[in-house]
Design an enzyme around this catalytic site. Structure first.
Site, PDB file in Angstrom:
ATOM      1  N   GLU A 117       0.789  -0.995  -0.046  1.00  0.00           N
ATOM      2  CA  GLU A 117       0.085   0.140   0.033  1.00  0.00           C
ATOM      3  C   GLU A 117       0.798   1.093  -0.122  1.00  0.00           C
ATOM      4  OE1 GLU A 117      -3.410   1.856   3.025  1.00  0.00           O
ATOM      5  OE2 GLU A 117      -3.045  -0.199   3.136  1.00  0.00           O
ATOM      6  N   ASP A 128      -5.089   9.993   9.565  1.00  0.00           N
ATOM      7  CA  ASP A 128      -3.600   9.204   9.974  1.00  0.00           C
ATOM      8  C   ASP A 128      -3.194  10.141  11.137  1.00  0.00           C
ATOM      9  OD1 ASP A 128      -3.032   7.532   7.768  1.00  0.00           O
ATOM     10  OD2 ASP A 128      -3.199   9.333   6.514  1.00  0.00           O
TER      11      ASP A 128
END
Length: 333
Positions: A117, A128
């Protein structure tokens, strides 16, 4: 607030297309994109003016393996059939630089990564935690652009034995236009796409464009996703179903939420697709436990990024990344 639609003189009924100029408030931008199916362009300064070309007949297609490597779904299906659990590492493109990213992709492939990824750096990575936020900031400060990431991938993906899935927030996709962005992703040799801030109800236009290019759009479900919506996501997700292990942002955690085991069992009753668990996973003990609970794949991001991005030098970072990736691979069945 209503959208303002105006037919264009260039409309062509002969080809089954119509062109519309759509003026839309920013908060309705995704819904406007969902009205398109073939192409879109966005005025970069405002993000408001769209030109949408919409075919009247839509062709539904299912991603399949293309000329370079197996699809993500096929890759994970083979690993699942072997009774193994796949390793999916995440790194941020351009941290510390794109040359190191290219080396890291090759290294992770050599270490036994089953899917990789790769994150497109974005200025507001709200899903995040601090580690990946800092990584994206370093990449952007170093001059990394989406086009540069695609150029790097075009050189590297033919060398890899595992498929690459691109992780991108909606912003870069909207700026480039869905059709243009997915075409560039395809040309770069990428197999799948994850858009963490794309609401499920607004997935249609991106999923359609991705499918026409044999790209798999991976959808996410969380511990608090309602049962009926989880069922819809499990049915619609391509490549694999991404199970977020905990509420909140990415980042290492001391333990894995035991509710993950129950969620895995629930999702596996809904689909035969691979289910990958991500967010908060950082140790060999974590990945071993998640594998024992029945996950088909484990995704590790922040800890990978930390080893690579915070080292004293790119060479040192790659060395630490290799040691860490091998320790996780060895912990999996």
């Amino acid at each position: 607030m209503a959208f303002a639609l105006k037919p264009s003189p260039s409309s062509s009924a002969a080809f089954g297309h119509s062109t519309m100029v759509v003026t839309v408030p920013r908060r309705f931008l995704v819904r406007a994109l969902a009205a398109a199916t073939a192409a879109s362009s966005v005025d970069p300064p405002t993000g408001r003016q769209l030109v949408l070309t919409t075919p009247r007949v839509l062709a539904a297609s299912v991603p399949v393996a293309n000329e370079r490597a197996l699809s993500v779904a096929h890759t994970l299906s083979r690993i699942k059939e072997q009774g193994k659990t796949a390793l999916i590492p995440y790194i941020t493109a351009g941290d510390p630089d794109l040359a190191t990213t290219a080396d890291a992709l090759r290294l992770l492939d050599a270490c036994g990564a089953d899917v990789i990824e790769l994150g497109i750096p974005f200025s507001d990575p709200y899903a995040d935690g601090p580690i990946i936020q800092a990584s994206a900031a370093r990449a952007l400060a170093g001059g990394t652009t989406t086009d540069a990431v695609f150029s790097m991938l075009k050189e590297v993906t033919p060398e890899l034995s595992c498929p690459v899935v691109l992780f991108s927030y909606l912003g870069p996709i909207v700026r480039q236009g869905v059709a243009s962005f997915t075409a560039a992703v395809k040309e770069a040799g990428v197999k799948g796409l994850i858009v963490p801030d794309l609401p499920y109800a607004e997935t249609y236009v991106i999923k359609h464009e991705a499918s026409t290019k044999n790209l798999e759009l991976v959808l996410l479900t969380t511990p608090t996703t309602p049962a009926e919506r989880t069922k819809e996501i499990a049915q619609a997700s391509q490549g694999f179903v991404y199970l977020v292990s905990a509420n909140g942002v990415t980042g290492p955690r001391a333990t894995v939420d035991p509710r993950v085991k129950e969620r895995l069992e629930e999702i596996k009753q809904l689909t035969n697709k691979a289910v990958a668990v991500g967010f908060g996973i950082s140790t060999p003990e974590h990945v071993r436990q998640i594998a024992e609970w029945g996950a088909d794949a484990v995704i590790i991001g922040s800890a990978m990024v930390k080893h690579l991005g915070k080292a004293a030098s790119p060479t040192e970072g790659l060395k630490k990344l290799e040691e860490y990736a091998r320790s996780l691979k060895d912990a999996l069945p």
